[in-house]
Design a protein around this motif. Structure first.
Motif, PDB file in Angstrom:
ATOM      1  N   PRO A   1       1.037  -1.347   0.146  1.00  0.00           N
ATOM      2  CA  PRO A   1      -0.062  -0.075   0.015  1.00  0.00           C
ATOM      3  C   PRO A   1       0.779   1.333   0.056  1.00  0.00           C
ATOM      4  O   PRO A   1       0.218   2.216  -0.600  1.00  0.00           O
ATOM      5  CB  PRO A   1      -0.681  -0.146   1.301  1.00  0.00           C
TER       6      PRO A   1
ATOM      7  N   PRO B   1       4.721   1.742  -0.888  1.00  0.00           N
ATOM      8  CA  PRO B   1       5.956   0.953  -1.159  1.00  0.00           C
ATOM      9  C   PRO B   1       7.181   1.733  -0.470  1.00  0.00           C
ATOM     10  O   PRO B   1       8.041   1.129  -0.031  1.00  0.00           O
ATOM     11  CB  PRO B   1       5.996   1.139  -2.485  1.00  0.00           C
ATOM     12  N   ASP B   2       7.157   3.003  -0.290  1.00  0.00           N
ATOM     13  CA  ASP B   2       8.211   3.679   0.405  1.00  0.00           C
ATOM     14  C   ASP B   2       7.706   4.578   1.432  1.00  0.00           C
ATOM     15  O   ASP B   2       7.395   5.694   1.452  1.00  0.00           O
ATOM     16  CB  ASP B   2       9.108   4.568  -0.608  1.00  0.00           C
ATOM     17  N   PRO B   3       7.415   3.937   2.791  1.00  0.00           N
ATOM     18  CA  PRO B   3       6.974   4.618   3.856  1.00  0.00           C
ATOM     19  C   PRO B   3       7.662   5.968   4.216  1.00  0.00           C
ATOM     20  O   PRO B   3       6.773   6.996   4.592  1.00  0.00           O
ATOM     21  CB  PRO B   3       7.268   3.843   5.106  1.00  0.00           C
ATOM     22  N   LEU B   4       9.107   6.177   4.025  1.00  0.00           N
ATOM     23  CA  LEU B   4       9.617   7.316   4.233  1.00  0.00           C
ATOM     24  C   LEU B   4       9.334   8.539   3.266  1.00  0.00           C
ATOM     25  O   LEU B   4       8.936   9.566   3.838  1.00  0.00           O
ATOM     26  CB  LEU B   4      11.340   7.167   3.998  1.00  0.00           C
ATOM     27  N   GLU B   5       8.961   8.076   2.117  1.00  0.00           N
ATOM     28  CA  GLU B   5       8.579   9.007   1.042  1.00  0.00           C
ATOM     29  C   GLU B   5       7.158   9.480   1.343  1.00  0.00           C
ATOM     30  O   GLU B   5       6.879  10.649   1.321  1.00  0.00           O
ATOM     31  CB  GLU B   5       8.679   8.552  -0.477  1.00  0.00           C
TER      32      GLU B   5
ATOM     33  N   SER C   1       5.732   9.576   4.211  1.00  0.00           N
ATOM     34  CA  SER C   1       5.711  10.520   5.417  1.00  0.00           C
ATOM     35  C   SER C   1       6.193  11.903   5.012  1.00  0.00           C
ATOM     36  O   SER C   1       5.432  12.774   5.657  1.00  0.00           O
ATOM     37  CB  SER C   1       6.562   9.951   6.396  1.00  0.00           C
ATOM     38  N   LEU C   2       6.766  11.996   4.127  1.00  0.00           N
ATOM     39  CA  LEU C   2       7.300  13.418   3.533  1.00  0.00           C
ATOM     40  C   LEU C   2       6.296  14.022   2.924  1.00  0.00           C
ATOM     41  O   LEU C   2       5.890  15.277   3.185  1.00  0.00           O
ATOM     42  CB  LEU C   2       8.689  13.321   2.897  1.00  0.00           C
ATOM     43  N   ASP C   3       5.585  13.397   2.174  1.00  0.00           N
ATOM     44  CA  ASP C   3       4.398  13.837   1.089  1.00  0.00           C
ATOM     45  C   ASP C   3       3.144  13.966   2.220  1.00  0.00           C
ATOM     46  O   ASP C   3       2.695  15.172   1.997  1.00  0.00           O
ATOM     47  CB  ASP C   3       4.035  12.710   0.068  1.00  0.00           C
TER      48      ASP C   3
ATOM     49  N   HIS D   1       3.351  15.032   5.179  1.00  0.00           N
ATOM     50  CA  HIS D   1       3.630  16.053   5.908  1.00  0.00           C
ATOM     51  C   HIS D   1       3.370  17.604   5.035  1.00  0.00           C
ATOM     52  O   HIS D   1       2.660  18.450   5.450  1.00  0.00           O
ATOM     53  CB  HIS D   1       4.849  16.142   6.452  1.00  0.00           C
ATOM     54  N   VAL D   2       3.593  17.366   3.734  1.00  0.00           N
ATOM     55  CA  VAL D   2       3.456  18.552   2.954  1.00  0.00           C
ATOM     56  C   VAL D   2       1.676  19.127   2.866  1.00  0.00           C
ATOM     57  O   VAL D   2       1.308  19.991   2.940  1.00  0.00           O
ATOM     58  CB  VAL D   2       3.819  18.601   1.550  1.00  0.00           C
TER      59      VAL D   2
ATOM     60  N   GLY E   1       1.693   8.962  13.044  1.00  0.00           N
ATOM     61  CA  GLY E   1       2.271   9.946  12.380  1.00  0.00           C
ATOM     62  C   GLY E   1       2.897  11.207  13.105  1.00  0.00           C
ATOM     63  O   GLY E   1       3.710  11.724  12.592  1.00  0.00           O
TER      64      GLY E   1
ATOM     65  N   GLN F   1      15.656   6.861   8.475  1.00  0.00           N
ATOM     66  CA  GLN F   1      14.849   5.923   8.969  1.00  0.00           C
ATOM     67  C   GLN F   1      15.735   4.755   9.230  1.00  0.00           C
ATOM     68  O   GLN F   1      16.297   4.233   8.247  1.00  0.00           O
ATOM     69  CB  GLN F   1      13.770   5.865   7.972  1.00  0.00           C
TER      70      GLN F   1
ATOM     71  N   ARG G   1      12.800   6.773  13.306  1.00  0.00           N
ATOM     72  CA  ARG G   1      12.691   7.806  12.200  1.00  0.00           C
ATOM     73  C   ARG G   1      13.019   9.115  13.044  1.00  0.00           C
ATOM     74  O   ARG G   1      12.306   9.549  14.002  1.00  0.00           O
ATOM     75  CB  ARG G   1      11.503   7.825  11.565  1.00  0.00           C
TER      76      ARG G   1
ATOM     77  N   ASN H   1       5.329   9.033  18.961  1.00  0.00           N
ATOM     78  CA  ASN H   1       5.886  10.271  18.046  1.00  0.00           C
ATOM     79  C   ASN H   1       6.110  11.066  18.847  1.00  0.00           C
ATOM     80  O   ASN H   1       5.237  11.504  19.942  1.00  0.00           O
ATOM     81  CB  ASN H   1       4.709  10.504  17.202  1.00  0.00           C
TER      82      ASN H   1
ATOM     83  N   HIS I   1      -0.954   2.520  -8.751  1.00  0.00           N
ATOM     84  CA  HIS I   1      -1.770   2.619  -7.586  1.00  0.00           C
ATOM     85  C   HIS I   1      -2.710   3.790  -7.753  1.00  0.00           C
ATOM     86  O   HIS I   1      -2.361   4.749  -8.490  1.00  0.00           O
ATOM     87  CB  HIS I   1      -0.730   3.108  -6.694  1.00  0.00           C
TER      88      HIS I   1
END
Lengths: 82, 424
Positions: free
Chosen positions: A48, A50-54, A56-58, A60-61, A76, B56, B70, B139, B287
């Motif tokens: 769902p 594929p890149d959790p780090l990306e 999270s950044l998106d 946030h924006v 989060g 991370q 993270r 968090n 997706h």
């Protein structure tokens, strides 16, 4: 949303749900998958997020610029940006 | 390179662990550790700029447990709208710290600011039985004038020979804001109505129930229903609203525009319906996600996010290109107005009022293109340029000279994200 567009959305919803149910029941969309048939589903791009780090950044924006947020999961962390 | 050093450290750690025995092996063996680093460079046209590096770490442990950490650091600077409406005349304002700043005629009034944010998240994942899994998170986020502490917990139950997964989750966050100059009286004279209270609290709770279903050999679908409740001090302590006359000009008091501090409802109930899909197209993956959001403050939003993972047959594993298109449309909050007629304000004494454009009816478009370079021995690298455009509806209709000004200008944002990662 105006009254007209609301009724238009309602008019559209019923046929879509009927189509969805028909496709499900005929097996066009739903076909049980055996464990040895899950090679494609196991690829990393099928996750769902594929890149959790990306993600999270998106998120946030989007959170800082829009009122709507959440939906995909819980947690989060908060932020003073909105 | 740093990543090679990390890999070396892992090998050394494993070697030392073998020498010291199994107990020590558990303590220092870093084999399997995933290290990811990404940096977001964010710039709004004429407004805020942010640089946000994030690190991370994810460590698989015995018994299929996983520990994630993270840490992110934001450096923010630039200019943020103070809520005042643009006018055909020059305007002067005083910041909470007492500094005077001015805005040219026709421009959106903004105040300069600079801040930093430290954000830390811990994540623990563990199977409880063969089909039941637990995920717990902590968090914390710290800014000069804002602090957030939160916990989350979710359970995942695989059902029907793992063709379906039921997810139940909840999170709680306790936030505290401590604006410069203390809290101001809502709807009192702008930045001139101190309450004598230095900080405010905000309580945020979320609950979610989701179902993930393997539809067929190529399609994974997920539906989530979420509920959220916010309570506490919800206003932006730095934003005000301009009161205008029948000609659309700010009402002047002691040679300054008449403004009031914004005030938002102290509670908010939220609902979300999320439908996410991943479809395998043979080689590429699509997706397609949709989210419906609604809150009791009058905001309803539809968001669609499409991402296409294109994997060219290049003989280079890991090479991928992913275009993204995201569209979000939201209606305005009941308390939103870009400005208000002073006569209306005095006659109706509204309970809540805010000119924050994020509460306005708006449409937001996001376009991005992510490029993953081929996997290398040391790890992988990706880059993603993004453009975001947000356009706002004009509500209420402009009066008098307001018709000659762009009262709520478009927001244009350029972003660049760079990511690098490896597994030890």
């Amino acid at each position: 949303m105006s009254f007209q567009s609301k009724s238009a959305a309602r008019r559209l919803l019923l046929p879509l749900l009927a189509l969805w149910a028909a496709l499900l029941s005929t097996g066009c969309l739903y076909a049980p998958v055996q464990p040895w048939e899950r090679d494609l589903l196991a690829e990393p791009e099928m996750l769902p997020a594929p890149d959790p780090l990306e993600t999270s950044l998106d998120e946030h924006v989007y959170f800082s610029k829009e009122t709507a947020h959440g939906g995909a999961g819980v947690g989060g962390g908060g932020c003073g940006c909105n | 390179m740093q990543l090679n050093t990390l890999k070396g450290a892992a090998l050394l750690g494993a070697a030392v662990a073998r020498l010291l025995g199994p107990q020590a092996a558990l303590a220092v063996d870093l084999t399997g550790l995933e290290v990811e680093q990404a940096t977001l460079i964010y710039q709004e046209q004429g407004r805020i700029g942010v640089v946000e590096p994030v690190l991370q770490l994810r460590m698989p442990l015995a018994g299929e447990k996983k520990l994630g950490l993270r840490y992110g650091f934001d450096a923010m600077s630039g200019a943020s709208p103070n809520g005042a409406t643009p006018t055909v005349t020059h305007q002067t304002f005083t910041s909470p710290s007492g500094q005077r700043y001015s805005t040219a005629s026709g421009d959106l009034p903004v105040r300069s600011f600079r801040d930093q944010r430290h954000a830390l998240a811990l994540d623990w994942e563990q199977p409880l039985t063969r089909t039941l899994g637990l995920n717990a998170g902590l968090n914390a986020s710290f800014e000069t004038d804002y602090r957030s502490l939160g916990v989350s917990l979710s359970l995942r139950q695989d059902l029907n020979q793992r063709l379906g997964t039921l997810t139940v989750g909840a999170s709680v966050s306790e936030d505290q804001l401590k604006p410069k100059g203390g809290l101001q009286e809502g709807l009192g004279s702008y930045q001139d109505s101190p309450t004598g209270v230095s900080s405010g609290a905000k309580h945020i709770q979320d609950a979610l129930v989701g179902w993930t279903q393997i539809m067929n050999r190529r399609w994974l679908s997920q539906v989530n229903v979420g509920l959220g409740w916010d309570a506490g001090f919800m206003s932006d302590p730095y934003k005000g609203v301009t009161l205008v006359d029948s000609q659309g000009q700010p009402v002047m008091v002691a040679s300054r525009s008449r403004m009031v501090n914004e005030r938002r409802p102290a509670t908010r109930a939220r609902r979300t319906l999320y439908w996410g899909n991943a479809v395998h197209l043979g080689r590429d993956v699509l997706h397609a996600d949709y989210r419906l959001y609604q809150d009791d403050g009058g905001v309803k939003a539809h968001t669609v996010d499409l991402q296409y993972w294109w994997k060219p047959q290049s003989g280079m594993p890991g090479l991928r290109l992913r275009p993204q298109l995201r569209f979000s449309r939201q209606s305005k909050a009941d308390c939103y107005a870009h400005s208000m007629l002073a006569t209306t304000f005095d006659a109706t004494q509204p309970a809540y009022l805010s000119s924050d454009s994020r509460l306005a009816a708006n449409s937001s478009w996001t376009f991005s293109l992510r490029l993953d370079l081929p996997e290398a021995e040391w790890g992988h690298l990706w880059v993603k340029p993004t453009y975001m455009l947000q356009r706002f509806d004009l509500d209420p209709a402009p009066v008098g000279v307001q018709g000659d000004i762009d009262l709520v200008p478009d927001l244009k944002v350029w972003m660049l994200t760079l990511g690098i990662g490896t597994r030890l």
